[in-house]
Design a protein around this motif. Structure first.
Motif, mmCIF file in Angstrom:
data_model
loop_
_atom_site.group_PDB
_atom_site.id
_atom_site.type_symbol
_atom_site.label_atom_id
_atom_site.label_comp_id
_atom_site.label_asym_id
_atom_site.label_seq_id
_atom_site.Cartn_x
_atom_site.Cartn_y
_atom_site.Cartn_z
ATOM 1 N N PHE A 301 0.724 -1.131 -0.204
ATOM 2 C CA PHE A 301 -0.140 0.170 -0.223
ATOM 3 C C PHE A 301 0.735 1.347 -0.083
ATOM 4 N N ARG A 302 2.130 1.343 0.969
ATOM 5 C CA ARG A 302 2.712 2.276 0.250
ATOM 6 C C ARG A 302 3.649 2.339 -0.670
ATOM 7 N N GLU A 303 4.213 1.486 -0.969
ATOM 8 C CA GLU A 303 4.774 2.060 -2.849
ATOM 9 C C GLU A 303 3.142 2.466 -3.630
ATOM 10 N N GLU A 304 2.361 2.218 -3.319
ATOM 11 C CA GLU A 304 0.881 2.988 -3.982
ATOM 12 C C GLU A 304 0.459 4.047 -4.130
ATOM 13 N N GLY A 305 1.157 4.639 -2.582
ATOM 14 C CA GLY A 305 1.180 5.286 -2.273
ATOM 15 C C GLY A 305 -0.269 5.676 -1.684
ATOM 16 N N ILE A 306 -0.915 5.028 -0.934
ATOM 17 C CA ILE A 306 -1.690 4.937 0.400
ATOM 18 C C ILE A 306 -1.451 4.731 2.139
ATOM 19 N N GLU A 307 -2.631 5.916 2.163
ATOM 20 C CA GLU A 307 -1.577 6.247 3.795
ATOM 21 C C GLU A 307 -2.163 5.041 4.376
ATOM 22 N N ILE A 308 -1.343 4.228 5.034
ATOM 23 C CA ILE A 308 -1.799 3.366 6.515
ATOM 24 C C ILE A 308 -2.048 3.723 7.357
ATOM 25 N N THR A 309 -2.176 2.618 8.529
ATOM 26 C CA THR A 309 -2.629 3.042 9.968
ATOM 27 C C THR A 309 -0.996 3.819 10.515
ATOM 28 N N PRO A 310 -1.201 4.660 11.512
ATOM 29 C CA PRO A 310 -0.077 5.144 12.519
ATOM 30 C C PRO A 310 0.571 3.993 12.848
ATOM 31 N N ASP A 311 -0.756 2.867 13.932
ATOM 32 C CA ASP A 311 -0.364 1.999 15.010
ATOM 33 C C ASP A 311 -0.321 0.551 13.967
ATOM 34 N N LEU A 312 1.056 0.437 13.484
ATOM 35 C CA LEU A 312 1.043 -0.810 12.922
ATOM 36 C C LEU A 312 1.176 -2.201 13.609
ATOM 37 N N GLU A 313 1.644 -1.778 14.567
ATOM 38 C CA GLU A 313 1.499 -3.500 15.557
ATOM 39 C C GLU A 313 0.252 -3.627 16.906
ATOM 40 N N TYR A 314 -1.034 -2.227 16.435
ATOM 41 C CA TYR A 314 -2.158 -2.769 16.593
ATOM 42 C C TYR A 314 -2.488 -2.747 15.261
ATOM 43 N N GLY A 315 -2.710 -2.651 14.592
ATOM 44 C CA GLY A 315 -2.795 -3.234 12.806
ATOM 45 C C GLY A 315 -3.309 -4.545 12.679
ATOM 46 N N ALA A 316 -1.655 -4.585 13.294
ATOM 47 C CA ALA A 316 -1.665 -5.899 13.061
ATOM 48 C C ALA A 316 -2.118 -7.330 13.885
ATOM 49 N N SER A 317 -2.423 -6.952 15.138
ATOM 50 C CA SER A 317 -2.587 -7.638 15.998
ATOM 51 C C SER A 317 -4.376 -7.575 15.674
ATOM 52 N N LEU A 318 -4.966 -6.825 15.409
ATOM 53 C CA LEU A 318 -6.247 -6.879 15.104
ATOM 54 C C LEU A 318 -6.652 -7.740 13.813
ATOM 55 N N TYR A 319 -5.528 -7.190 12.915
ATOM 56 C CA TYR A 319 -5.860 -7.971 11.314
ATOM 57 C C TYR A 319 -5.434 -9.547 11.630
ATOM 58 N N VAL A 320 -5.003 -9.808 12.698
ATOM 59 C CA VAL A 320 -4.427 -11.263 12.920
ATOM 60 C C VAL A 320 -6.096 -12.194 13.887
ATOM 61 N N SER A 321 -7.137 -11.368 14.773
ATOM 62 C CA SER A 321 -8.204 -11.348 15.141
ATOM 63 C C SER A 321 -8.924 -11.757 14.799
ATOM 64 N N LEU A 322 -9.207 -10.762 13.883
ATOM 65 C CA LEU A 322 -10.258 -10.998 12.789
ATOM 66 C C LEU A 322 -9.909 -12.294 11.803
ATOM 67 N N ARG A 323 -8.630 -12.461 11.999
ATOM 68 C CA ARG A 323 -9.071 -13.184 10.794
ATOM 69 C C ARG A 323 -8.609 -14.547 11.536
ATOM 70 N N ARG A 324 -8.384 -15.275 12.848
ATOM 71 C CA ARG A 324 -8.450 -15.619 14.034
ATOM 72 C C ARG A 324 -10.335 -16.365 13.752
ATOM 73 N N LYS A 325 -11.067 -15.673 13.690
ATOM 74 C CA LYS A 325 -12.327 -15.760 13.171
ATOM 75 C C LYS A 325 -12.574 -16.615 12.412
ATOM 76 N N TRP A 326 -12.231 -16.468 11.001
ATOM 77 C CA TRP A 326 -12.988 -16.493 10.130
ATOM 78 C C TRP A 326 -11.734 -17.944 8.826
ATOM 79 N N ASN A 327 -10.323 -17.499 9.047
ATOM 80 C CA ASN A 327 -9.865 -18.673 8.966
ATOM 81 C C ASN A 327 -10.178 -20.068 8.891
ATOM 82 N N PRO A 328 -10.164 -20.444 10.287
ATOM 83 C CA PRO A 328 -10.189 -22.109 10.582
ATOM 84 C C PRO A 328 -11.016 -22.822 9.603
ATOM 85 N N ILE A 329 -12.732 -22.144 9.232
ATOM 86 C CA ILE A 329 -13.674 -22.330 8.886
ATOM 87 C C ILE A 329 -13.104 -22.556 7.337
#
Length: 349
Positions: A301-329
């Protein structure tokens, strides 16, 4: 009883089509899928060749079961009346069950050969009823098959659209990066809205025609798990990686809510009706893969000039948390349909 079971199943499958309401068709589809998967494992050729024919064969088998139940059910009613209430026009009347099946069969198919003639009012009314049911059922069956294949074309069109949006990579990060090229996300809401509309259409089609799940094509980009991966991962990345302040109108849009909610609902309903609970175990080691996947998407996203969340660690943890809900299914669904996860998500290794 056989006639009633067949008519109830036709009603629930064709006239009141909802996921889980079927009396025979859904168990028949599950049983046939297990049988075809078993044969495919021991077949000398690639299993994709056999699995690709499961859907059409299921349609044929379903119609055959309906007709056989009706013919046998009416034959059991007719059988005791052969030689008395039903007479042959050529003299001696055969009274075996095969003759009853023959009489029931030509009545249901409205052939009306006329070599067996009902002599009493009840049998005359019965043959009219059976002929009327036969004509109606053939008409309903043709309508059902047209509806199934129309829904299948819509599903395949959506799958092919997602395939090309990701440039054939099956990567939701590629989809978002292309939508927001040069940092411009002004038109992304309409694109996400179109994806959500197609997904809701797919959800309702799967509601009405559960047999759609058993149409499995050799090309992986047509796979239902691939469709769900692209839609759910797109929604997950938008929720966790984009700058929520700058892109608030997108992150909190009804289009994204529809895409996320529709994907979740479709996956959960498929899981509850088709997947054994043993297939939903989660591999904890995947969480590190997901975290790496998140940082890869952020960099893209950075390469394309898209602004990303300022707190990457929180974003990564949230991403993992959301994927934990649907990925196993989703992994369970992919396994159930005979796919390896590496085929569905080739970039996650």
């Amino acid at each position: 009883m056989l006639v009633t079971v067949s008519l109830v199943d036709i009603y629930l499958t064709v006239l009141f089509p909802r996921l889980g309401s079927s009396l025979l068709s859904l168990p028949l589809g599950k049983g046939m899928w297990r049988f075809v998967r078993l044969i495919a494992r021991i077949a000398p050729f690639k299993d994709e060749k056999l699995l690709a024919h499961n859907g059409p064969m299921l349609m044929i088998l379903t119609v055959i079961v309906w007709l056989c139940l009706l013919i046998c059910g009416f034959a059991l009613i007719i059988w005791p009346e052969l030689g008395s209430a039903i007479q042959s026009s050529d003299g001696w009347t055969e009274t075996d069950f095969v003759t009853a099946l023959y009489y029931s069969g030509f009545s249901l198919t409205t052939l009306g050969t006329g070599d067996l003639i009902p002599e009493v009012g009840f049998q005359r009314l019965l043959i009219i009823l059976e002929a009327a049911l036969g004509f109606s059922i053939f008409t309903l069956t043709i309508t059902y098959l047209f509806s199934i294949y129309s829904a299948l074309i819509r599903r395949n069109t959506f799958a092919l659209s997602l395939h090309h949006r990701s440039a054939g990579t099956a990567d939701a990060a590629e989809v978002l990066a292309r939508l927001g090229a040069s940092g411009e996300l002004s038109g992304v809401q309409q694109d996400i809205s179109n994806m959500a509309r197609d997904l809701i259409n797919l959800l309702e089609s799967q509601h009405s025609y559960p047999a759609l799940l058993y149409f499995r094509f050799r090309q992986t980009y047509y796979a239902l798990p691939r469709i769900l991966l692209l839609t759910m991962d797109t929604a997950t990345l938008m929720k966790t990686a984009l700058n929520a302040q700058k892109y608030r109108s997108i992150v909190h849009s009804t289009a994204l809510a529809e895409l996320w909610g529709g994907s979740q609902q479709l996956l959960m309903e498929l899981s509850s009706f088709f997947l054994p609970r043993s297939s939903l175990n989660m591999n904890q080691s995947l969480e590190e893969v997901w975290r790496k996947r998140y940082y890869y998407a952020v960099e893209k996203f950075r390469e394309e000039g898209i602004e990303i969340t300022p707190d990457l660690e929180y974003g990564a943890s949230l991403y993992v948390s959301l994927r934990r809900k649907w990925n196993p299914i989703l992994v369970g669904l992919a396994n159930y349909m005979g796919y390896h996860w590496s085929e569905i998500a080739p970039y996650e290794k």
